[in-house]
Design a protein around this motif. Sequence first.
Motif, PDB file in Angstrom:
ATOM      1  N   ILE A   1     -56.191 -52.979 -16.317  1.00 56.95           N
ATOM      2  CA  ILE A   1     -56.018 -53.193 -14.875  1.00 56.95           C
ATOM      3  C   ILE A   1     -55.028 -52.199 -14.281  1.00 56.95           C
ATOM      4  O   ILE A   1     -55.122 -51.827 -13.109  1.00 56.95           O
ATOM      5  CB  ILE A   1     -55.575 -54.651 -14.602  1.00 56.95           C
ATOM      6  CG1 ILE A   1     -55.607 -54.965 -13.105  1.00 56.95           C
ATOM      7  CG2 ILE A   1     -54.172 -54.921 -15.105  1.00 56.95           C
ATOM      8  CD1 ILE A   1     -56.969 -55.051 -12.539  1.00 56.95           C
ATOM      9  N   THR A   2     -54.062 -51.722 -15.092  1.00 59.42           N
ATOM     10  CA  THR A   2     -53.071 -50.804 -14.533  1.00 59.42           C
ATOM     11  C   THR A   2     -53.664 -49.418 -14.277  1.00 59.42           C
ATOM     12  O   THR A   2     -53.043 -48.596 -13.620  1.00 59.42           O
ATOM     13  CB  THR A   2     -51.872 -50.656 -15.473  1.00 59.42           C
ATOM     14  OG1 THR A   2     -52.354 -50.298 -16.764  1.00 59.42           O
ATOM     15  CG2 THR A   2     -51.089 -51.934 -15.560  1.00 59.42           C
TER      16      THR A   2
ATOM     17  N   VAL B   1     -52.108 -63.931 -16.763  1.00 57.14           N
ATOM     18  CA  VAL B   1     -52.586 -63.241 -15.559  1.00 57.14           C
ATOM     19  C   VAL B   1     -51.622 -62.131 -15.160  1.00 57.14           C
ATOM     20  O   VAL B   1     -52.029 -61.029 -14.801  1.00 57.14           O
ATOM     21  CB  VAL B   1     -52.746 -64.247 -14.390  1.00 57.14           C
ATOM     22  CG1 VAL B   1     -53.014 -63.516 -13.102  1.00 57.14           C
ATOM     23  CG2 VAL B   1     -53.845 -65.214 -14.699  1.00 57.14           C
ATOM     24  N   VAL B   2     -50.337 -62.405 -15.259  1.00 59.29           N
ATOM     25  CA  VAL B   2     -49.378 -61.419 -14.753  1.00 59.29           C
ATOM     26  C   VAL B   2     -49.140 -60.295 -15.745  1.00 59.29           C
ATOM     27  O   VAL B   2     -49.051 -59.128 -15.368  1.00 59.29           O
ATOM     28  CB  VAL B   2     -48.051 -62.109 -14.393  1.00 59.29           C
ATOM     29  CG1 VAL B   2     -47.050 -61.097 -13.909  1.00 59.29           C
ATOM     30  CG2 VAL B   2     -48.301 -63.128 -13.325  1.00 59.29           C
TER      31      VAL B   2
ATOM     32  N   ILE C   1     -66.877 -53.199 -13.239  1.00 62.51           N
ATOM     33  CA  ILE C   1     -65.696 -52.329 -13.250  1.00 62.51           C
ATOM     34  C   ILE C   1     -65.721 -51.468 -14.500  1.00 62.51           C
ATOM     35  O   ILE C   1     -65.451 -50.264 -14.454  1.00 62.51           O
ATOM     36  CB  ILE C   1     -64.409 -53.178 -13.203  1.00 62.51           C
ATOM     37  CG1 ILE C   1     -64.202 -53.717 -11.797  1.00 62.51           C
ATOM     38  CG2 ILE C   1     -63.206 -52.359 -13.608  1.00 62.51           C
ATOM     39  CD1 ILE C   1     -63.028 -54.625 -11.670  1.00 62.51           C
TER      40      ILE C   1
ATOM     41  N   TYR D   1     -65.324 -47.588 -14.230  1.00 62.94           N
ATOM     42  CA  TYR D   1     -64.043 -46.977 -14.620  1.00 62.94           C
ATOM     43  C   TYR D   1     -63.981 -46.675 -16.113  1.00 62.94           C
ATOM     44  O   TYR D   1     -63.069 -45.998 -16.551  1.00 62.94           O
ATOM     45  CB  TYR D   1     -62.892 -47.927 -14.266  1.00 62.94           C
ATOM     46  CG  TYR D   1     -62.569 -48.032 -12.796  1.00 62.94           C
ATOM     47  CD1 TYR D   1     -61.517 -47.316 -12.254  1.00 62.94           C
ATOM     48  CD2 TYR D   1     -63.296 -48.853 -11.959  1.00 62.94           C
ATOM     49  CE1 TYR D   1     -61.204 -47.411 -10.915  1.00 62.94           C
ATOM     50  CE2 TYR D   1     -62.996 -48.961 -10.616  1.00 62.94           C
ATOM     51  CZ  TYR D   1     -61.951 -48.239 -10.105  1.00 62.94           C
ATOM     52  OH  TYR D   1     -61.643 -48.347  -8.776  1.00 62.94           O
TER      53      TYR D   1
ATOM     54  N   ILE E   1     -58.532 -56.818 -18.401  1.00 63.85           N
ATOM     55  CA  ILE E   1     -59.157 -57.670 -17.396  1.00 63.85           C
ATOM     56  C   ILE E   1     -59.693 -58.958 -18.015  1.00 63.85           C
ATOM     57  O   ILE E   1     -59.534 -60.045 -17.461  1.00 63.85           O
ATOM     58  CB  ILE E   1     -60.302 -56.903 -16.703  1.00 63.85           C
ATOM     59  CG1 ILE E   1     -59.726 -55.837 -15.809  1.00 63.85           C
ATOM     60  CG2 ILE E   1     -61.139 -57.843 -15.898  1.00 63.85           C
ATOM     61  CD1 ILE E   1     -60.772 -55.098 -15.057  1.00 63.85           C
TER      62      ILE E   1
ATOM     63  N   ILE F   1     -57.076 -61.392 -18.531  1.00 63.03           N
ATOM     64  CA  ILE F   1     -56.678 -61.999 -17.260  1.00 63.03           C
ATOM     65  C   ILE F   1     -57.631 -63.133 -16.914  1.00 63.03           C
ATOM     66  O   ILE F   1     -57.222 -64.220 -16.494  1.00 63.03           O
ATOM     67  CB  ILE F   1     -56.668 -60.935 -16.143  1.00 63.03           C
ATOM     68  CG1 ILE F   1     -55.541 -59.954 -16.390  1.00 63.03           C
ATOM     69  CG2 ILE F   1     -56.504 -61.588 -14.784  1.00 63.03           C
ATOM     70  CD1 ILE F   1     -55.483 -58.836 -15.393  1.00 63.03           C
TER      71      ILE F   1
ATOM     72  N   ILE G   1     -56.687 -49.190 -12.913  1.00 60.28           N
ATOM     73  CA  ILE G   1     -57.622 -49.363 -11.797  1.00 60.28           C
ATOM     74  C   ILE G   1     -56.791 -49.439 -10.533  1.00 60.28           C
ATOM     75  O   ILE G   1     -56.467 -50.512 -10.041  1.00 60.28           O
ATOM     76  CB  ILE G   1     -58.456 -50.629 -12.015  1.00 60.28           C
ATOM     77  CG1 ILE G   1     -59.149 -50.538 -13.351  1.00 60.28           C
ATOM     78  CG2 ILE G   1     -59.481 -50.802 -10.910  1.00 60.28           C
ATOM     79  CD1 ILE G   1     -59.787 -51.812 -13.772  1.00 60.28           C
ATOM     80  N   ARG G   2     -56.385 -48.296 -10.053  1.00 63.65           N
ATOM     81  CA  ARG G   2     -55.433 -48.293  -8.925  1.00 63.65           C
ATOM     82  C   ARG G   2     -55.808 -47.219  -7.919  1.00 63.65           C
ATOM     83  O   ARG G   2     -55.005 -46.369  -7.561  1.00 63.65           O
ATOM     84  CB  ARG G   2     -54.024 -48.041  -9.449  1.00 63.65           C
ATOM     85  CG  ARG G   2     -53.424 -49.261 -10.066  1.00 63.65           C
ATOM     86  CD  ARG G   2     -52.148 -48.952 -10.777  1.00 63.65           C
ATOM     87  NE  ARG G   2     -51.168 -48.388  -9.871  1.00 63.65           N
ATOM     88  CZ  ARG G   2     -49.948 -48.028 -10.251  1.00 63.65           C
ATOM     89  NH1 ARG G   2     -49.580 -48.169 -11.496  1.00 63.65           N
ATOM     90  NH2 ARG G   2     -49.110 -47.526  -9.390  1.00 63.65           N
ATOM     91  N   ARG G   3     -57.029 -47.251  -7.495  1.00 62.42           N
ATOM     92  CA  ARG G   3     -57.406 -46.254  -6.478  1.00 62.42           C
ATOM     93  C   ARG G   3     -56.935 -46.650  -5.093  1.00 62.42           C
ATOM     94  O   ARG G   3     -56.705 -45.802  -4.244  1.00 62.42           O
ATOM     95  CB  ARG G   3     -58.922 -46.079  -6.469  1.00 62.42           C
ATOM     96  CG  ARG G   3     -59.455 -45.322  -7.651  1.00 62.42           C
ATOM     97  CD  ARG G   3     -60.944 -45.506  -7.749  1.00 62.42           C
ATOM     98  NE  ARG G   3     -61.595 -45.093  -6.513  1.00 62.42           N
ATOM     99  CZ  ARG G   3     -62.207 -43.928  -6.359  1.00 62.42           C
ATOM    100  NH1 ARG G   3     -62.247 -43.084  -7.352  1.00 62.42           N
ATOM    101  NH2 ARG G   3     -62.785 -43.617  -5.228  1.00 62.42           N
ATOM    102  N   LEU G   4     -56.849 -47.950  -4.867  1.00 64.69           N
ATOM    103  CA  LEU G   4     -56.475 -48.425  -3.535  1.00 64.69           C
ATOM    104  C   LEU G   4     -54.979 -48.655  -3.502  1.00 64.69           C
ATOM    105  O   LEU G   4     -54.463 -49.501  -4.220  1.00 64.69           O
ATOM    106  CB  LEU G   4     -57.191 -49.737  -3.226  1.00 64.69           C
ATOM    107  CG  LEU G   4     -58.694 -49.648  -3.123  1.00 64.69           C
ATOM    108  CD1 LEU G   4     -59.285 -51.018  -3.086  1.00 64.69           C
ATOM    109  CD2 LEU G   4     -59.077 -48.876  -1.896  1.00 64.69           C
ATOM    110  N   ARG G   5     -54.291 -47.908  -2.706  1.00 66.70           N
ATOM    111  CA  ARG G   5     -52.855 -48.102  -2.582  1.00 66.70           C
ATOM    112  C   ARG G   5     -52.405 -47.643  -1.203  1.00 66.70           C
ATOM    113  O   ARG G   5     -53.160 -47.025  -0.474  1.00 66.70           O
ATOM    114  CB  ARG G   5     -52.126 -47.329  -3.671  1.00 66.70           C
ATOM    115  CG  ARG G   5     -52.528 -45.860  -3.704  1.00 66.70           C
ATOM    116  CD  ARG G   5     -51.637 -45.092  -4.620  1.00 66.70           C
ATOM    117  NE  ARG G   5     -51.964 -45.324  -6.025  1.00 66.70           N
ATOM    118  CZ  ARG G   5     -51.158 -44.974  -7.011  1.00 66.70           C
ATOM    119  NH1 ARG G   5     -50.001 -44.455  -6.731  1.00 66.70           N
ATOM    120  NH2 ARG G   5     -51.514 -45.153  -8.247  1.00 66.70           N
TER     121      ARG G   5
END
Lengths: 146, 501, 113, 633
Positions: C105-106, C18-19, C96, C100, C24, C27, C108-112
């Motif tokens: 996953i790295t 997971v980490v 997703i 995208y 995805i 994960i 997918i970072r629109r929200l920050r």
Amino acid sequence: MRGMSPVVQVIARLLAGLLFLFGTYIVMHGHLTPGGGFAGGVLVAAAFILMSLAFGSVEHTERNSYTLSSVVESLGGVLFVCLALAGYVAVAYFFQNAATYGTGTPLKLISGGMILPANIAIGIKVGAGLFAVFLALGASRFVMKD
Amino acid sequence: MDARFVPLFVIIPLASAFLIPLFAKLWQRSADLIANAVGAVLAGLSVYGALSLFTGSQVLVYRLGGWHPSLGITLAYDHLTALVVLAVNIVGLCALLFAVRYLDHYTGRWKFYALFMLILVGLNGVSVTGDMFNLFVFTEIAAVSSYALVAFGTDFDELEAGFKYMVIGEIGGAAILLAIALLYAKASTLNMAVVSQVMAGFGRTPLFWLIVAMFLVGFAIKMAMVPFHAWLPDAHPSAPAPVSALLSGVFIKVLGVYAMSRVMFNVFGLSRANAAGFFNLLIGFGVLSIVAGGLLAYAQKDYKRLLAYSSISQIGYILIGLGIGNYWGIVGALFHILAHALGKGLLFLTAGSVEHATGTRDLDRLSGLEKRMPATAWSYLLGSLSLAGVPPFAGFFSKFFIIVGALSADMYWLAILAALFSTVTLGYLVKVANRAFFARRDREPTAAREAPAVMVVAMLGLLVLTIVLGVGFKPVVDRLVGPAANVLLQGLGYAQGILGM
Amino acid sequence: MIPYFACILLVLIGLYAVVTKRNIVRIIIGFSLVEYAINLFFALVGFKREGIPPIITELGQSRSNFVDPLPQALVLTAIVIGLATTALMLALAMRIYEKYRTFDITEIRRLRG
Amino acid sequence: MHTFVLMLLVPLAAGLLAYSVNRLRNEFSFIGAIVALYYAVRVFIQSRHAEVSYELARVAGIPVALRADAMSGFILLCVAGFAVLILLFSLRYMRDREGARGFFFFVMLGLACSNGVLLAANLLVMLFFWGALLVVLYGLLLPGREGSEKVAAKALVIVGLSDFAMMLGIVLVAVRYGWIDMVPSAPMPLQEPVAIAGYLLIAAGALAKAGSMPLHSWIPAAAETAPASVMAYIPASLDKLLGIYLLTRLSVNIFDITSNLAIRNTLMVVGVVTILGAVMMALVQKRIMKLLSFHAVSQVGYMVLGIGTGIPVGIAGGLFHMLNHSVYKAGLFLSAGSVEMWGKTDEIDELGGLAGRMPVTFLSFLIAAMAIAGVPPLNGFVSKWMVYQGVIELAREGNKLYPVFLVAAMLGSVLTLASFLKLIHSMFLGQRPAALARTREAGFAMWLPPVVLAAVCIIFGVFAQIPLQGFVYPSLPFFVEPIGTWQPVLATLLMLASLGIGLLVYLFGTARRTTAVRTFVGGEMIADDEESRVTGTAFYTPVKHLPILDELLKYGERGAFDIYNWLTGALRAIGLISRQVVDRVLTALFESAGAVVRLAGRGLSYIQNGSLPLYAAWVFIGATMFLLLLALR
């Protein structure tokens, strides 16, 4: 979804009936032997999934079967809640066994009172629900657009 | 109230969650009707339940299926439960009312309602259950439905937020399940009352603390305590506004705070006297949440994201109230659960109203909305004043009680911090009011109209309740919050009430 | 004791996935591992040496050496929940990917912020 | 229902009615205020000799009760009276402004909340209503010029900060000593650290409300955007009354301020700094409202100084000054509001010569200005005189600092006079700019309140015994003995006589008629008077060109060595310094606190970078911390 080769189709047709039968058996005998509504329901769903994988389908039928399975799933849920409510209304407690005869007899199918119908309701819900999940995930893009 | 009413909190939304898809197939708008009717019934029931507890002080115990507590699942309805259930269903009703018009933007109306009902099942179930595993099941029902609802918009942000929320949230779920497995290995039963009796004879071994720590990890993730909070500022803003209101208003408190305090106080029998370390830990992380959440909220430019960070900060207040661990501290924390549920629910509804009218929640692009949307603007303003702790609104009393608790426990720095960060709260909440509603800039958003009547009614309902809770705090504190605090303070005495000894 | 440690190991492997994994789907697989490890652990809790399945096959049968049936029932419930979460995660993963065009996953970072 | 409850509910109901039935808002709010005034009079009469109390409820051991004694009765009366006058003024003044609907509602809400504060029987109940006034503050400051929402937010945060400090103080004291009545049987000594900390925190709340330095900065900011009636209502009357009421209660009834010399000195230093700092900033203002608002801050200094002396006559003086200040400052704001409304501006440079056009306003403004400057025989003089007496009395206790306080307070008075001379000259005297040619007197509803207030200024000054015996002395638990010899009536008669003589001399004696001479420049007659007009702010312009050595002679010719110019220059320099230093430093303090919060938030949000593995890592770090802290201790 495209279908698969005739070999698969023939075998799948043979197996699906057996799977369905076995699933129903497990649903029915949940209170006597290992298994029950969920395990049996998964088998029932597996029968349907096998068929639709083997024979394929067009969007039209997928949509119909998705609608149908989600309705059946809801019906299963409603049935289960009704059975639980029957205990609430008829006896005293939610989920109480409303139609029990003593403590039940080992290996007697209908001595479990409400457990059998409850297992059937769960089987319906799980079978239809899993099939719906399968359709939603694997079969098409229409489901979320509804 | 008869104990027979207790399971209705779960049965009614559960049944309607199955019925809504069926009826929606026949008539689309029936989903609105059923959901709102169910919301109203539940709210009425919870009010009735709370009122009936006003007169008596007994615990209502309901044995599911008629089984004896050590075998079957029991449901328990005491003052603490009544308080939480009240918050859940009132906010739920207002959110449902709001959703009727808000959902005009979305497709799949009935899916929304069915999932919403499942969240209510989960929240009510967690509140009334007296069984550890049942707690986990209801937690997961609520959590899974909320993951789906966060991703309901199925656009970039929603999907990303939903996935991240789900990953972090499921780590929490796994931690809770692991803790339950360990607990079962030790206690051989899962009924909370029986477990608590077994745990009373169980020493404070490392295994005991391991179980506590695993539970705490799970609940900390659900309540978004810093540093477990990272999912919340993504998830809450991405959900549709009524869901945000429910999530921020009650979800994190029921699954996180309520479940944690029930397990820690009543099942494990922790109290300041016998586990000061645990309570100091709550205070420490509570302070961290207040500070980090407050500061982060200040830096936001997105209406809902700011509110989401504010929720983290407010959870911190509840945590320090619980961590103080004396009567007033807990009263403050529980009162804050109510006050914050109403206030934050209200603020998220106003956010939804603004987004509905203008299509954006970017504070840089909003201005001067007060002219066009006075009801929304003033609801926002008064709700934010309540959250910041300005009388006569409800939030004042919660902060007041927390400060009373901190000072009676000689924690001066905590009281100072609580008072200081009330000002920060005021600062960032007024920032939204200034930018979005009251600033008079040239760039007035075009075509902004006051929200439809149903939405306004939902907002005003919460606003009125906030004021009523503030002005009429006396009966609520005397009859509901105070006894609820005593439920937590009596620790293992909880088992006697359930088992009828 | 070995099965218990195996469970812990399995949990750790899952969490590692997971980490550290960027994909995805991996994960999600990691999650399934964690879930099953915990389920296994739970089932092991009810284990009893020399125990027999907790099923009454004839009247008057002695019940003293049944293994504890409750963990098994609970694990079944946990599996159902796990099924629901896995299905939902996969559905999200699909959506997703549609949006995208990546499983990383790295990215997918629109929200920050 | 009990009168007390009605005093809370009637204004609130009237406000709500006025807000919901907007067409009748004037009627509703006015009637509500009149009824509130009626009840206030009743309570005042009832409570003059015996305390009236009424318990509403009891929550978990905390009594929720209302009470009234002579002090609260007197201030209730004042609050209701001001509300009526200001509403009367606003009927016309606010008519065409945006936000009028909210204004009337919030004025009524403010009335209800201040009634609550004044009727509260213990600190908790008081805190409840006190905090609720934040809503009123924000709501009243919102309508106004551009940028008013920022000002409102600033006021809200500063006053909110002090309110939370006060909440802390009240709880601190309550946890130690129980839920303290506003008037316990005997005041507690201020010796224990808890009591001192509680006193200071609560006093901080009271001082911020009253607008004392260093928590004053919201008042001048509000003056830039808020309408005059709001200024007259909030900083000028309501908040002064409440803040000083609480400070007096705190210092006299709840705690015994005489028991702690350090706190008294602190209060007096705060008072003196406030007097001087604010009045110097007032000197350099160019807008009427802002100038007045700095005086509103400055005058608080006298009240704080008076209460800080701990001497009966000083405290009485402080309390009386509170009353007087509300009277003349409300009058000043209201008449300035008339000028602003009819002159369309409140820039001092653009006004002038309005005395002839607005004689009533001019007269009331003049009287109020003389009163605030402490010119005998007006009321401001009497209360300042009492404060001075209190300060002088300190000598008897051996307080070495008293000359400093006395000189500073008197200097403040002088500077106040200076700034008002400038203001009156530039508003009402001198030449009238062309733009103001058509200005006319305000209507009845607008000139009546300032006139009433000006009349009160005179009455309270000349017959100072009436308010002192009627209001101030009964409110205090000790006997006040005036020490100096000030016979207001006799002095007034003497003054009137001398003024009369002066008038006779002026009319029949040496005074000549002034002759107007046309202005010539280079032989050309300047056709337009406007170009040669001298404005009021030019009063101090010589100072701008103060000596540099090589130009000494040149400037000497222009009177650079004139003592008057030196004096005014020094004043202006001090004013500039205080503006540049004190104001800037305080503003910078508040802003840097905000900036720290903002920066810290930004910094934290860098960590929140959207990376899921990082988030998961946090979770594991947190879980490890739990394990370490709990399981492996």
